[in-house]
Motif scaffolding. Structure first.
Motif, PDB file in Angstrom:
ATOM      1  N   UNK A 417       0.830  -1.205   0.000  1.00 26.88           N
ATOM      2  CA  UNK A 417       0.000   0.000   0.000  1.00 26.88           C
ATOM      3  C   UNK A 417       0.866   1.258   0.000  1.00 26.88           C
ATOM      4  N   UNK A 418       1.948   1.256   0.757  1.00 26.74           N
ATOM      5  CA  UNK A 418       2.855   2.414   0.770  1.00 26.74           C
ATOM      6  C   UNK A 418       3.550   2.573  -0.575  1.00 26.74           C
ATOM      7  N   UNK A 419       3.804   1.461  -1.245  1.00 25.36           N
ATOM      8  CA  UNK A 419       4.378   1.532  -2.592  1.00 25.36           C
ATOM      9  C   UNK A 419       3.424   2.245  -3.539  1.00 25.36           C
ATOM     10  N   UNK A 420       2.126   1.976  -3.398  1.00 23.40           N
ATOM     11  CA  UNK A 420       1.148   2.678  -4.216  1.00 23.40           C
ATOM     12  C   UNK A 420       1.055   4.149  -3.829  1.00 23.40           C
ATOM     13  N   UNK A 421       1.115   4.407  -2.538  1.00 20.88           N
ATOM     14  CA  UNK A 421       0.915   5.768  -2.035  1.00 20.88           C
ATOM     15  C   UNK A 421       2.038   6.707  -2.452  1.00 20.88           C
ATOM     16  N   UNK A 422       3.273   6.199  -2.432  1.00 24.31           N
ATOM     17  CA  UNK A 422       4.442   6.977  -2.871  1.00 24.31           C
ATOM     18  C   UNK A 422       4.546   8.316  -2.143  1.00 24.31           C
ATOM     19  N   UNK A 423       4.380   8.279  -0.857  1.00 20.12           N
ATOM     20  CA  UNK A 423       4.441   9.506  -0.060  1.00 20.12           C
ATOM     21  C   UNK A 423       5.824   9.647   0.567  1.00 20.12           C
ATOM     22  N   UNK A 424       6.468  10.794   0.404  1.00 17.76           N
ATOM     23  CA  UNK A 424       7.773  10.999   1.057  1.00 17.76           C
ATOM     24  C   UNK A 424       7.698  10.823   2.564  1.00 17.76           C
ATOM     25  N   UNK A 425       6.535  11.046   3.146  1.00 19.46           N
ATOM     26  CA  UNK A 425       6.394  10.890   4.580  1.00 19.46           C
ATOM     27  C   UNK A 425       6.590   9.471   5.076  1.00 19.46           C
ATOM     28  N   UNK A 426       6.564   8.487   4.165  1.00 21.22           N
ATOM     29  CA  UNK A 426       6.722   7.093   4.576  1.00 21.22           C
ATOM     30  C   UNK A 426       8.165   6.622   4.516  1.00 21.22           C
ATOM     31  N   UNK A 427       9.098   7.488   4.094  1.00 23.03           N
ATOM     32  CA  UNK A 427      10.480   7.052   3.880  1.00 23.03           C
ATOM     33  C   UNK A 427      11.095   6.457   5.142  1.00 23.03           C
ATOM     34  N   UNK A 428      10.933   7.134   6.279  1.00 20.18           N
ATOM     35  CA  UNK A 428      11.548   6.640   7.509  1.00 20.18           C
ATOM     36  C   UNK A 428      11.078   5.249   7.865  1.00 20.18           C
ATOM     37  N   UNK A 429       9.781   5.025   7.789  1.00 21.85           N
ATOM     38  CA  UNK A 429       9.233   3.708   8.115  1.00 21.85           C
ATOM     39  C   UNK A 429       9.705   2.649   7.126  1.00 21.85           C
ATOM     40  N   UNK A 430       9.797   3.017   5.847  1.00 22.11           N
ATOM     41  CA  UNK A 430      10.233   2.052   4.837  1.00 22.11           C
ATOM     42  C   UNK A 430      11.700   1.679   5.027  1.00 22.11           C
ATOM     43  N   UNK A 431      12.528   2.658   5.347  1.00 17.85           N
ATOM     44  CA  UNK A 431      13.951   2.368   5.580  1.00 17.85           C
ATOM     45  C   UNK A 431      14.104   1.416   6.768  1.00 17.85           C
ATOM     46  N   UNK A 432      13.385   1.711   7.845  1.00 15.22           N
ATOM     47  CA  UNK A 432      13.454   0.856   9.019  1.00 15.22           C
ATOM     48  C   UNK A 432      12.968  -0.557   8.697  1.00 15.22           C
ATOM     49  N   UNK A 433      11.878  -0.652   7.924  1.00 15.06           N
ATOM     50  CA  UNK A 433      11.358  -1.963   7.544  1.00 15.06           C
ATOM     51  C   UNK A 433      12.354  -2.725   6.673  1.00 15.06           C
ATOM     52  N   UNK A 434      12.983  -2.034   5.727  1.00 17.22           N
ATOM     53  CA  UNK A 434      13.955  -2.681   4.844  1.00 17.22           C
ATOM     54  C   UNK A 434      15.151  -3.228   5.621  1.00 17.22           C
ATOM     55  N   UNK A 435      15.491  -2.603   6.732  1.00 16.72           N
ATOM     56  CA  UNK A 435      16.623  -3.051   7.544  1.00 16.72           C
ATOM     57  C   UNK A 435      16.256  -4.194   8.482  1.00 16.72           C
ATOM     58  N   UNK A 436      15.036  -4.159   9.021  1.00 19.42           N
ATOM     59  CA  UNK A 436      14.756  -5.009  10.179  1.00 19.42           C
ATOM     60  C   UNK A 436      13.686  -6.064   9.976  1.00 19.42           C
TER      61      UNK A 436
END
Length: 918
Positions: A417-436
């Protein structure tokens, strides 16, 4: 001095009766009259005579003196006079009878209800209602049982006026012997009896019995009135079973009145009514469900959204929207069920519902997402697309919480859903998810989302993540999506990895990010044994000016056919043409050139082609048919579409190269409005043109855009498969006729059972294929297909004319509603000889075009296209003229393709310009 009784009678007879004053004077002079005198005056009035005004005044005088007499002995005379009396005298008698009421004479009064004249019966019933008692009531009860009794309606009214609490037996008697109109009225009066405590039980029983009446109309009315006075248990005992045993009129009444009993079992009965029909019953069930207006009604209403009949689906959707707007049902669940429908109109209703209903406490979006959490994946995909479009960044804070859910499936849904949304506000959460995140799939999709956001601040994070082995492929793709050219050196380092997928991802990223500085890193892969890696490495080497010596195909011991096909690819040609007794030819930019010096003898041609044909294909050729198949040169990773056929002298063949790197719509030169068709959710899109005009490439690019930009299920039916679509955002299932399915007909039948969102039909070649495409588009799918026509109007005519004449009006109506667009194109050589340019005619189906299709006036479509350029439409002749004037294509080329050639004659006939002259 008072007038004597004798003179009074004479004066009454002789009076001219000219004015009201004369009446008043006459009455004032009258002395008290005996009963016999009043009767004599009545005889005079009955005899009539004179003008209408004279009669009216005479009757007024009679009524005044008769009222003064006030003797019940007059009752019988007045009753006898009712039948012969005229309208005005009868009205006077009706007013006089209560003042002289005589119970002993009520039998004669009631007997007048047998009269043939309806007006008389009505007047008699009025008198009975005012003067009647037990005897009159009993007489009425006897009369209504007479088989041919004319006054049953009036008798019932009188009985109800006299004693409604005791009228039930009389009304039941009417139900037994009366005609339909009388029974209908009896039912209405029984309902009124039900309001009286002493008669309520008997009235309910009578209505329950009447609901079994042989007449559908009577039974239906009885059901309605019974529902008003019965409790739920009695209604289910006596009325509900009738829905399954009687006709649609009664069934409709049973279901319509269930709205009085808003319980779960009523909802279940209504659901069955929706399933069994007919439509008059289904609509009654839908109305009752809407009236019940509890959350229990949502499930049957949603089931109705999938009904095969459009009218039922639409009505159910409208009911859901109204319930949602009123707040009668759970708005979030209503929206979800509307959005999950395949029907585009119902999804549109959901969007409108969300836009018109206020959400003051901000609870709608989290509730919607909470419902989605437990839905099937395909529902989540379809609904999430709509939610992103409707809510945008309003969803962000709710979606981020999904990334912390213990369920892998929910976290996958959240990151998608965040991939569809493409909101810069989600960057922090996505980075954390990609790491952990413990799930590699979630981590990989988080990286893809970082690339899709398009924010350069993600580059350092991606470079750091690229150090993780299982994220290298995703990180390379994300950096390419961000066009982070500064990351090219780090991406080039991926080429040293032994994993072919990582190397290929690195090469693809360098195709976007790299340059000559990375040529040395790419060069070693030009000799890689894997064809896809080797092919891309060589392509980049050529682009950056690093031409590596390659071993010839002949030196590798490849079959002659493979050698010829590899040469076609190296020359940048499109086709290899083989004919018996002729040299092999290549075709590039519309020109044929020999590829070898020696011709191919017929027998050599057969030896060249036969090893690549199946036994069935060889038998088909021997039977005089053509054979289509796809061919792959494994060593070079090259794919070709082949057509083998018989001709004079033996077998012939044409191989068309299928580019491994699918060009974008922009690089093809397709108009922007055509690219926008990838965002459509339903309708039929046709791409027309002659052979070699790039139809298949345009469609492949459209499918590729859908694949990259949305989460949909795409099914292609091809003969053969030309472009292989890689996995991106959508699921693409490609089926080849003859390889994956026995026939086009079998594939068409199966396709709609595979829950596709997008269907590509390789070629609309015959009636079954065309019929399928039109039907699939009409039922809410997005359908793409090619057609061998060169104009929009011709394409529409081609579809309609494929059907029998008796069906063409219906097909015009279907096409008017389901056709989305027609794109017809040519690939013409540039005037400077440097490649080819695409020229397109574009028609979008708006109200004007739909009206012309519906009325069979497709010849007027070019006029609509000409006047609709602001919508993105363009006419082929206009585009040819524009490109010719700009010098992009030659005037002769434009002239040869034009429909109205006179617009091009001036350019074609103009003498060539002389160098040095203005």
């Amino acid at each position: 001095m008072p007038i004597s009784r004798k003179d009074f009678h004479a004066r009454f007879v002789a009076a001219p009766w000219r004015s009201e004053a004369e009446v008043e004077a006459f009455v004032a002079d009258a002395d008290s009259l005996a009963t016999t005198d009043v009767v004599r005056l009545l005889d005079v009035v009955l005899a009539g005579g004179g003008t209408a005004d004279q009669n009216r005044l005479r009757i007024a005088a009679f009524e005044s003196v008769a009222a003064a007499a006030n003797d019940k002995a007059l009752f019988a005379a007045f009753v006898r006079a009712l039948k012969p009396a005229g309208r005005e005298l009868r009205a006077a008698l009706v007013r006089l009878l209560p003042s002289v009421n005589n119970v002993a004479e009520h039998g004669a009064l009631v007997a007048l209800l047998r009269a043939d004249e309806a007006g008389l019966r009505k007047d008699v019933a009025q008198v009975i209602s005012r003067v009647g008692g037990r005897s009159a009531f009993d007489l009425i009860g006897q009369l209504v049982r007479e088989p041919r009794f004319a006054g049953r309606l009036e008798a019932m009214e009188a009985a109800m006026a006299l004693a409604p609490q005791h009228a039930v037996p009389t009304l039941v008697a009417v139900l037994e012997v009366g005609v339909e109109a009388e029974r209908l009225r009896a039912i209405e009066l029984l309902a009124a009896c039900g309001a009286h405590a002493r008669a309520a039980e008997a009235a309910r029983d009578a209505l329950a019995q009447a609901s079994h009446d042989a007449s559908e109309a009577v039974a239906a009315r009885a059901v309605g009135e019974f529902a008003a006075v019965a409790d739920e248990d009695r209604y289910f005992e006596h009325a509900v079973p009738l829905a399954g045993t009687r006709g649609p009129v009664v069934a409709r009444a049973v279901l319509a009145n269930l709205e009085r009993f808003p319980s779960s079992r009523s909802v279940e009965v209504l659901r069955r009514g929706l399933q069994t029909g007919p439509n008059v019953v289904r609509f009654a069930a839908l109305d009752a469900l809407e009236a019940i207006a509890t959350n229990d009604v949502l499930e049957p209403l949603v089931e109705a959204l999938g009904h095969r009949q459009v009218a039922v689906r639409t009505r159910a959707g409208e009911a859901l929207v109204r319930l949602g707007r009123k707040g009668a049902v759970d708005l979030a669940r209503t929206v979800i069920w509307l959005l999950r429908s395949r029907n585009v109109e119902l999804r549109r209703m959901a969007v409108e519902l969300v836009q018109t209903v206020t959400d003051p406490d901000g609870t709608l979006w989290p509730k919607l997402l909470a419902f989605l959490r437990d839905e099937d994946w395909w529902v989540r995909e379809r609904v999430m697309d709509a939610l992103v479009e409707m809510a945008g960044d309003s969803l962000l804070r709710h979606l981020v919480t999904f990334l912390n859910d213990p369920s892998d499936l929910v976290r996958r849904f959240g990151v998608d859903a965040l991939l569809r949304l493409r909101s810069p506000g989600s960057m922090g959460s996505l980075v954390r998810t990609a790491h952990t995140d413990p799930d590699w799939w979630v981590r990989e999709r988080a990286v893809e989302a970082l690339g899709a956001i398009g924010d350069a601040r993600a580059v350092p994070h991606l470079l750091h993540l690229m150090q993780t082995a299982d994220l290298r492929v995703a990180c390379a793709g994300a950096l390419a999506a961000l066009r982070a050219e500064s990351a090219a050196p780090q991406v080039a380092a991926l080429l040293d990895c032994e994993d072919a997928d990582v190397q290929l991802a690195g090469l693809r990223a360098l195709k976007v990010l790299g340059g000559p500085a990375q040529a040395a890193d790419v060069a070693p892969l030009a000799r890689d044994p894997r064809p896809d890696v080797r092919s891309l490495a060589r392509e980049l080497g050529v682009r950056w000016g690093q031409r590596e010596p390659a071993t010839s195909a002949a030196d590798q011991g490849l079959p002659l056919l493979d050698q010829l096909l590899i040469a076609v690819a190296q020359l940048g040609a499109d086709d290899l043409i083989l004919a018996p007794g002729r040299r092999p030819l290549t075709k590039r930019m519309g020109r044929t050139d020999p590829l070898a010096a020696a011709p191919l003898a017929p027998e050599k041609m057969r030896r060249l082609l036969a090893p690549h044909l199946s036994l069935e294909q060889i038998e088909s050729l021997d039977a005089g048919h053509e054979v289509d198949f796809s061919y792959r040169v494994e060593t070079e990773g090259l794919r070709f579409r082949a057509n083998v056929f018989r001709q004079l002298g033996g077998l012939g063949a044409v191989f068309r190269i299928i580019r491994s790197q699918l060009p974008s719509l922009e690089s093809l030169g397709v108009p922007d409005v055509v690219g926008g068709l990838a965002a459509a959710h339903s309708g039929l899109v046709l791409v027309g043109g002659a052979t070699g005009s790039g139809k298949s490439t345009t469609l492949a690019a459209l499918v590729d855009r859908i694949n990259r930009t949305s989460r949909r299920h795409i099914v292609t039916l091809e003969d053969p498969i030309e472009v292989v679509h890689a996995r991106h955002s959508s699921l693409v299932n490609q089926r080849e006729v003859g390889t994956h399915t026995a026939s086009f007909a079998a594939a068409l039948r199966a396709t709609l059972r595979q829950d596709p969102d997008v269907i590509l039909v390789g070629e609309l070649r015959d009636l079954p294929t065309i019929s399928f495409a039109v039907t699939a588009a009409e039922t809410g799918h997005l359908v793409f297909g090619t057609i061998h026509t060169v104009s929009a109007a011709g394409s529409v005519d081609r579809l309609i004319n494929a059907f029998p004449a008796t069906q063409q009006d219906h097909v015009r109506s279907l096409l008017a509603g389901s056709l989305r667009a027609v794109v017809c194109q040519y690939l013409l050589p540039r005037a400077d000889g440097n490649g080819r340019v695409l020229v397109a005619e574009v028609m979008l189906n708006n109200d004007a075009v739909a009206n012309l299709i519906r009325k069979g006036k497709t010849f007027q479509i070019p006029s609509v296209i000409t006047t609709s350029r602001e919508l993105g439409m363009q006419l082929m002749d206009v585009e040819l003229l524009r490109l010719a004037r700009q010098g992009v294509i030659s005037a002769d080329e434009a002239y040869s393709r034009a429909v109205v050639k006179k617009d091009f004659e001036a350019m074609v006939q103009a003498p060539p310009a002389v160098p040095g002259q203005a």
